[in-house]
Every structure is written in structure tokens, then in C-alpha cells.
Design an enzyme around this catalytic site. Structure first.
Site, PDB file in Angstrom:
ATOM      1  N   SER A 700       0.791  -1.229   0.000  1.00 54.69           N
ATOM      2  CA  SER A 700       0.000   0.000   0.000  1.00 54.69           C
ATOM      3  C   SER A 700       0.822   1.277   0.000  1.00 54.69           C
ATOM      4  O   SER A 700       0.278   2.357  -0.137  1.00 54.69           O
ATOM      5  CB  SER A 700      -0.979   0.001   1.175  1.00 54.69           C
ATOM      6  OG  SER A 700      -0.279   0.139   2.380  1.00 54.69           O
ATOM      7  N   LYS A 743      -5.404   3.949   9.001  1.00 55.68           N
ATOM      8  CA  LYS A 743      -4.463   4.826   8.292  1.00 55.68           C
ATOM      9  C   LYS A 743      -4.924   6.274   8.352  1.00 55.68           C
ATOM     10  O   LYS A 743      -4.128   7.188   8.582  1.00 55.68           O
ATOM     11  CB  LYS A 743      -4.351   4.384   6.834  1.00 55.68           C
ATOM     12  CG  LYS A 743      -3.579   3.086   6.661  1.00 55.68           C
ATOM     13  CD  LYS A 743      -3.618   2.652   5.219  1.00 55.68           C
ATOM     14  CE  LYS A 743      -2.828   1.375   5.016  1.00 55.68           C
ATOM     15  NZ  LYS A 743      -2.969   0.875   3.652  1.00 55.68           N
TER      16      LYS A 743
END
Ligand code: ADP
Length: 818
Positions: A700, A743
Site C-alpha cells: 500500500s 491509516k
């Protein structure tokens, strides 16, 4: 002693035949004479000079021996004393005078009369003879030691003789000590000289000693045997008494106790039969049989299992909701999901009466799925399990499966193994003491497998509602019904759970907490809990909000609240000590942020702050770790070189591949970025992701890496307030990633204002708390070109990159952006 003069040559004497005794010269003995011929001979002797020749008859059984039935050599004896018995027999003490040889019979009737001549023993006296004498004396002593009974007077005589002047007397007396047969005595009597006489005696003596030794050996052996026999029978007797007094009594009691326990355990019929069968074996077995203890352990297990003990299972949804709310802050979705689950369970119970109809319609009864709580450590999975048990009024057990590789850990070892035990499922059931507990199988994602079998297969059997009404444990050998057990599994990640198992699980994600949630959990739950745990509940201890937040920010880095709870516990522990040591006097203790240093030491974590200004070669990536969300500062530097790509900062394989992919993407589109065709041949590129010691992995960070690289190569800075996450393909497409909530929260905490996310992740914003969302600006992208337009701080107003230079992707991308 009255010895005959040697010169007396042939002389006539009456003769008496003797059946079984020989009297030697210079010895005395009592003889009994009964036969008429002998009595007449004695008469004759007594009438004359009391001397008679005594001769052994060759065959003792002859009553009336003739002259040729007698040995030719005899002894001339003197009648010392005599006494006539009642039947006319004469008992006479006779003394041997000399050895004589019969020359002829002068009369045979009415008694024997013979002419004899002396037959003297030749005597020599030398070392050899003396040695023989000494040897014989030693042998006599030996014989006595071996238990030979010797007439004391006789012995005294011999020992006297041993000073020895008369060797013949010595030799003759020795004959009387030992048991020498009459024929052998006759042979001794016929010896010519002392040496051969002694020799023959030694031979006979040794024979007898040998016999004595054998006798001694035999008797000591039989004695020993006898003693052992006695000892054994005494011990046996004692043992029997002990067994009677205690053992058998206790044994019988034990068997009865087991019988009662088995009846009380209310086992299913089959199990009870098995238990009684084993009990029968135990009863027939000696107490000392080692197998008895295995059977006892087995029976203990059987009787201790809750075959028919259950908690009342009445689900009151309102009550359950209340309990869940009381115990846990937040977790709204999780709680809702659990209440739905309980509602279905309640319905399933109610609808049991319609089972027949369902059966007709071939409808399967609704089988409750197994819940699986997935999330990082410390997010409340276990404590929620406990709450569910409390809400349902059931017992709670937790069994950890972490590191299990052996099927037997789940399903038990067969009883033939030494130290065999049931597996963890049955152990958990025993611990719960009810057959319907809430049973938490912890760390189901950490179950391994190897040559010892596949534990997940055994787990499946335990969890599968279609099979688990008859779960078979290898040790128990009988089935246990697990269908009433409420199984909850937990895992940190889903990737390592075997698919077959995953299929059966109803996954409930525990996403990890925001700082606000952590603050509220601490304020409403953790502090209270820890005050009780440290017996400080009656004190006024106040944590002000800023202190709690500082602990969260500077002393912990985690998705859950475990470390936070530990830090609170540390503070309270130190306060407890200060109170006892009277260092704290105040009634009310207020924990202010500046006291944290005192209790917890220096800050453990820096605040995660973004760069102060837009910087070339640094991009803000967002990552998801086991500890929750995190912000990654990706640094790229270029330097003159030969096309080397260096990657540092403990990057995992997938992340390294992301770096390669990003580089390939840039090289393929060099023109757009205004780079030379062979730019990479003249440069080395270094990608570093601090903090270097923390392992990082996953795809990611792809777009962030690419952005930092392009910035470093083009010298265009990256905007400091932009954070980004997304996987990148070689063509620059941006793909969906996970862990958005964590996140985003981490980015918010770090001061990011704008977040670039893959388009497919738009849906994930629902989970994010409003107070976070309101501070942030989201851009959803599907291509790297879009990322660059947003992330790079172009000098001037317009992007200097000519995306139209590469077709068809760039034009497509441009169209999309515009
Ligand atoms: P896990 O099983 O997920 O590792 P635990 O259940 O052990 O985590 O939770 C750790 C601690 O945090 C426990 O003391 C638990 O009560 C507490 N806790 C976690 N989440 C919450 C919450 N939402 N509300 C109240 N306490 C919580």
C-alpha cells in the site's frame, strides 16, 4: 599298660568271633557277647589269664561262623571288667593288647581256640610321619569345626598323644574318632607299617571331611532356604493383614465412591456403560498394578465432565445489550452484530417445535455460525467474549491455540500414551464445568500444521454444528456433545486461517481505536478497573484529560488499549507505594501531564509530525501495522552512479517489489517527467523508510514511493500536508488497499490535511469518526498521474509534466483527471 612281651611267639588262646566291631591294640571298648560259642570262649579266658583273641567274621550275618568265615588277623585282648546281663549275655570292657595272626585252629568246638603269633606294626619315626600326624590333627580340628561330634575324652587322649611318643596308639585312637566302616577297619588292622596305616587313615579321614563339608553346605543352603521361606511367608501374612485391614477395605470404598460418582455424573448411556466397564477392570485389578492408576485418572476425567450440567440459557436481548454497553465503550458495529446473533439464537430455540414441519420441507434448522473476532491485540476481543458470557448467564473459558501444531493438542492423545490427556477442547469444557459455556478459541490464525496431523481439521470437527454433537476425543474414547457450546474464535489476521475453517466463520472486524476512543475507554473503563486492581478504589485519584491523551500519544503506539492499560497500572502501582511510604499526604491525587515523567519516565514515542515545508524526495505514505495505522515518511535520494536501487528501513519483500514497480513505471515514462532516456544508467537511487528498525511490508505504500522517486528525480517538492496510500501497477494504475480507518486516523493525528486514496476505497470512509472526517480532504484516484498532479508542489500554477506525451495511457488518464 600290660603289653605282651615281644618275644612271646606262638601261643594258644580262646577266640571269640565278632560281628561288627574291631578293637585296636592300646584302645578300650565295651563289647557285648551273646552267642554261646563266644560265651564259652570268654569263660575259658576268664578261667585262665583273661586273654581272648577277638576276630571279625567276614560276614556279619552268620550266627554260627566256621573257622574259614573268620579274618586271619585279629587282636589279642584282655577282659578288664565284665558284667553278666539278664539274658545271660556278657558286657565286657576289653582292652586291645596286640595284633595277632591266626596260625591254626586248635579247637573249633564247643568254642574256638587258636594258635597265634604276634603281628606287630612296624614303626618308623621321621619328618614325614610327623607331618602326617600333624595333618591328621588338623583334619580332626577341621572335622570338629564342620560340626562333627567327638567324644571329649577321646579327643583329650589324642591331643595328648600328639606330643607323641606312641605313634601306634595315636593311629589306633584316630580310627575311633571317625566313622570308618568295619571292613576298612579290618584293612587298617592288617597294615604292616605305620606309614601305610597313617596314609590309609588320611585317605579315609579326607573322605569323611568331604562328606562333612557337603553336609555343611547342604544344611546351610537348606537353612537359608528355610529362613527365606519363613521370611516370605511372614511378609505375605503381613501383607494380607494390611490389605485386609486397610487396602481391601479402602479399595472397596474407592470402587463404591467411583460407582456413586458415575451415577451422579448423569452421563449418556453409552458413556456410563464405558465407565462401569472400566470400573469393573479396576475392581478386578491388584492395587499394585500400574495400570490401575491410569484407569483411575481416566475415570476421574469421565466423572468430572459436565455431561448434563448446563447454565440456564435464556437470552434476554435487552439485558444482553445493557451488559455489552456497560462493559465496553464504542464497538458499535460489533455490539450490533452480536445482538443480531443472539436474536437468531433465541428464535432458533423457539422454533424447535416446528422441527417436524421443517424436516418435511427439507429445511435445515438454522445452525448458528461461529463468530470470529479479528483485530490487533488489545482491542477488546477477549473482554467482549466475557461480556457475551455474562449477558447470556453462561460460563466463559478461553483456550489459546497459538503455536499448536499437533492434532492431539486439540483432540487428545490416545490412552496408550504415557501421560495421555484429553485435548484442549475437553480440558476447556472441564474447566467450564458446564456443557454450554462461551468458549473462546484464541489465536486461531496461529495454528500450524506438520507431520503430527492437522489441528485445523480437528478444530473444524469441534466447531462444525453438524458434527460437534458427537465430538470424539482420542483420550476419552467416548463422544462429547459440543452442540450447546457457544464458540467464539479470535485472530489477529485472516490470511493464515485455513480456508476450510474460514468458510465456517462469521468474521467480525475490530478495527482499532482512535485517540478519542482510547481516551474514553481509559476514562470510563480502564482507570476504574485498575483502581480496583490496586485496591485504590476508595481514593480520590484523578487523571486529567490531557494526561490521558499524553499517555496515549507519547507512551503507547498500538491499535488497542493494552499498553495504555499497562501504563495506567504502572502509575497506580507507584502511587500505591508512595501512599504506603507516606510520600503522598494529600487526600486527592491529581495526575497532571507533568507528573507523567515522574511515573513513566521519558516519552517513549515522538509525536508523528509531518515536515515543516514541502520537501524534495519525501512523501507521506500511510501504513497499517499490527499496532494499527501509522504514517511512513518515504525518503528517496539520487546520486551519480550506475543504476543501482538501494532499499533500506527493514522493508518486507512485497514492499521491495513496490519500489521496483514504481521505478519501472518511471523509467517507462521518462519523457513525461522530462528525464533523459538513459537517466537510470548515470544514477543510483536510494529509498529509505524510517524508523529503520520497525519491519514494514505490504503493497500500500506503492504510490507514495513512486511520488517520492519522481520528486527526487525531477526536483519538484512534495506537498507536506498530503498523505497517500495505494498499490501501484507497472502501468501506473492505483489499486485498492486495506486498513483505511486506521491509516486515516494516523494521518489525522500526524497533521495531514489531504489524503489520496484508491477509488475502490471510497466505501471505507463510513467507519471513520466524524470529528476526523471534518478535518480532512479526500481525493480518490485510479492512476498515478492523478496522484502526481495532487501531491507535487509544481512551481507556478500548471503541472509542467506533459502527460499527453505518452499514449494511450496518459491521454486517458488526463481525460479522467480533467
Ligand atoms: P484482545 O483480546 O483483543 O487482545 P482484550 O480483550 O484483552 O484484547 O482487551 C485488553 C483490555 O482492554 C481489557 O482490559 C479490555 O477490557 C479493555 N478494552 C478493550 N476494548 C475496550 C472497550 N471498547 N471498552 C472497554 N474496555 C476495553
Amino acid at each position: 599298660m600290660n603289653l605282651l612281651p615281644v618275644k612271646e611267639k606262638s601261643k594258644i588262646y580262646p577266640l571269640a568271633a565278632i560281628r561288627d566291631g574291631i578293637i585296636f591294640p592300646k584302645t578300650e571298648n565295651i563289647l557285648v557277647f551273646g552267642r554261646k560259642k563266644s560265651l564259652l570262649a570268654l569263660d575259658e579266658a576268664l578261667r585262665k589269664d583273661k586273654k581272648v583273641v577277638l576276630v571279625l567274621q567276614k560276614n556279619a550275618s552268620l550266627d554260627n561262623p566256621q573257622s574259614n568265615d573268620l579274618h586271619p588277623i585279629g587282636v589279642l585282648a584282655e577282659i578288664v571288667k565284665y558284667h553278666q546281663g539278664e539274658k545271660g549275655e556278657i558286657n565286657a570292657l576289653v582292652r586291645g593288647l596286640a595284633r595277632v595272626k591266626i596260625l591254626n585252629f586248635t579247637k573249633t568246638d564247643p568254642f574256638f581256640e587258636v594258635r597265634t603269633e604276634q603281628f606287630p606294626l612296624k614303626i618308623e619315626d621321621n619328618e614325614e610321619i610327623r607331618a602326617m600326624v600333624r595333618y591328621i590333627i588338623d583334619q580332626i580340628k577341621k572335622a570338629i569345626n564342620l560340626g562333627k561330634a567327638v567324644d571329649f575324652v577321646l579327643l583329650a587322649n589324642i591331643l595328648n598323644v600328639s606330643e607323641i611318643d606312641d605313634l601306634e596308639k595315636f593311629a589306633n585312637q584316630v580310627v575311633n574318632i571317625f566313622e570308618i566302616k568295619v571292613e576298612e577297619r579290618q584293612k587298617l588292622l592288617e597294615k604292616n607299617d605305620i606309614k601305610s596305616l597313617l596314609n590309609h587313615e588320611i585317605e579315609l579321614i579326607n573322605k569323611e571331611i568331604k562328606i562333612l563339608e557337603i553336609e555343611r553346605h547342604i544344611s546351610s543352603k537348606t537353612q537359608r532356604k528355610f529362613e527365606e521361606g519363613i521370611k516370605e511367608s511372614i511378609l505375605r501374612e503381613k501383607m494380607r493383614t494390611i490389605e485386609e485391614e486397610l487396602g481391601e477395605g479402602r479399595e472397596a470404598k474407592e470402587i463404591n465412591e467411583y460407582r456413586e460418582k458415575i451415577k451422579k455424573a448423569k452421563m449418556p448411556k453409552k458413556v456410563e456403560e464405558k465407565a462401569f466397564e472400566e470400573l469393573k477392570r479396576l475392581a478386578q485389578m491388584s492395587q499394585f498394578n500400574p495400570e490401575a492408576s491410569y484407569i483411575r485418572t481416566y475415570l476421574d476425567w469421565l466423572v468430572s465432565l459436565p455431561w448434563s450440567v448446563a447454565s440456564t440459557n435464556d437470552v434476554d436481548l435487552k439485558e444482553a445489550q445493557k451488559v455489552l454497553e456497560e462493559d465496553h465503550y464504542g464497538l458499535k458495529k460489533v455490539k450490533e452484530r452480536i445482538l443480531e446473533y443472539l436474536a437468531v439464537m433465541k428464535l432458533a430455540k423457539r422454533q424447535k417445535k416446528y422441527e417436524d414441519e421443517k424436516e418435511k420441507l427439507k429445511l435445515k434448522q438454522h445452525q448458528p455460525t461461529i463468530l470470529c473476532f479479528v483485530g490487533p491485540p488489545g482491542v477488546g476481543k477477549t473482554s467482549l467474549g466475557k461480556s457475551i458470557a455474562r449477558a447470556l448467564g453462561r460460563k466463559f473459558v478461553k483456550v489459546s491455540l497459538g503455536g499448536i501444531r499437533d492434532e492431539a493438542e486439540i483432540r487428545g492423545h490416545r490412552r496408550t500414551y504415557v501421560g495421555a490427556m484429553p485435548g484442549r477442547i475437553i480440558q476447556g469444557i472441564k474447566q467450564a464445568a458446564t456443557k454450554n459455556p462461551v468458549f473462546m478459541l484464541d489465536e486461531i490464525d496461529k495454528v500450524g500444521r506438520d507431520y503430527r496431523g492437522d489441528p485445523s481439521a480437528a478444530l473444524l470437527e469441534a466447531l462444525d454444528p453438524e458434527q460437534n454433537h458427537s465430538f470424539s476425543d482420542h483420550y476419552l474414547e467416548v463422544d462429547f456433545d459440543l452442540s450447546d457450546v457457544f464458540f467464539i474464535t479470535t485472530a489477529n489476521i485472516l490470511d493464515t486461517i485455513p480456508n476450510a475453517l474460514l468458510d465456517r466463520l462469521e468474521i467480525i472486524h475490530f478495527p482499532g481505536y482512535t485517540e478519542d476512543e482510547k481516551y474514553n475507554i481509559a476514562k470510563n473503563h480502564l482507570i476504574k478497573k485498575q483502581l480496583f486492581a490496586h485496591h485504590l478504589e476508595d481514593r480520590k485519584i484523578l487523571f486529567i484529560e490531557e494526561s490521558i491523551r499524553t499517555i496515549i500519544r507519547r507512551y503507547t503506539r498500538e491499535a488497542g488499549v493494552r499498553e495504555l492499560e499497562r501504563q495506567l497500572a504502572t502509575i497506580l502501582r507507584k502511587i500505591a507505594r508512595e501512599i504506603i511510604e507516606k510520600k503522598i499526604e494529600e487526600k486527592k491525587i491529581i495526575i497532571t501531564p507533568n507528573k507523567l515523567h515522574h511515573y513513566l519516565g521519558p516519552y517513549k514515542y515522538p509525536t508523528q509530525m509531518i515536515e515543516e515545508k514541502n520537501t524534495i524526495g519525501i512523501a507521506n505514505g500511510l501504513a497499517w501495522t499490527q499496532a494499527g495505522g501509522d504514517i511512513l515518511f518515504i525518503e528517496v535520494a539520487t546520486m551519480p552512479g550506475k543504476g543501482m536501487l538501494t532499499l533500506t528501513g527493514h522493508l518486507g519483500d512485497v514492499m521491495k517489489e513496490s519500489c521496483q514497480a514504481a521505478l519501472s513505471y518511471i523509467r517507462a515514462r521518462y519523457g513525461i517527467f522530462g528525464l533523459e532516456k538513459n537517466f537510470f544508467n548515470k544514477l543510483d537511487i536510494h529509498v529509505h523508510v524510517p524508523e529503520g528498525a520497525v519491519p514494514k511490508d505490504g503493497p500500500s505504500a506503492g504510490i507514495a514511493i513512486a511520488t517520492a522517486m519522481i520528486s527526487a528525480l525531477t526536483k519538484i517538492p512534495v506537498k507536506k500536508t498530503v498523505g497517500m496510500t495505494g498499490e501501484i501497477t507497472l502501468r501506473g494504475r492505483v489499486l485498492e488497499i486495506g486498513g483505511v480507518k486506521e491509516k486515516v486516523i494516523a494521518a489525522h493525528r500526524a497533521g495531514i490535511k489531504k489524503i489520496i486514496l484508491p477509488k475502490e476505497n471510497k466505501k471505507d470512509l463510513e467507519d471513520i469518526p466524524q470529528y476526523v472526517l471534518k478535518d480532512l480532504n479526500f481525493v480518490f484516484v485510479s492512476h498515478m498521474d492523478e496522484v502526481l498532479k495532487i501531491a507535487l508542489a509544481f512551481p507556478g500554477k500548471k503541472p509542467t509534466f506533459d502527460f499527453s506525451a505518452v499514449k494511450p495511457f496518459a491521454t486517458l488518464a488526463l481525460k479522467k483527471v480533467n
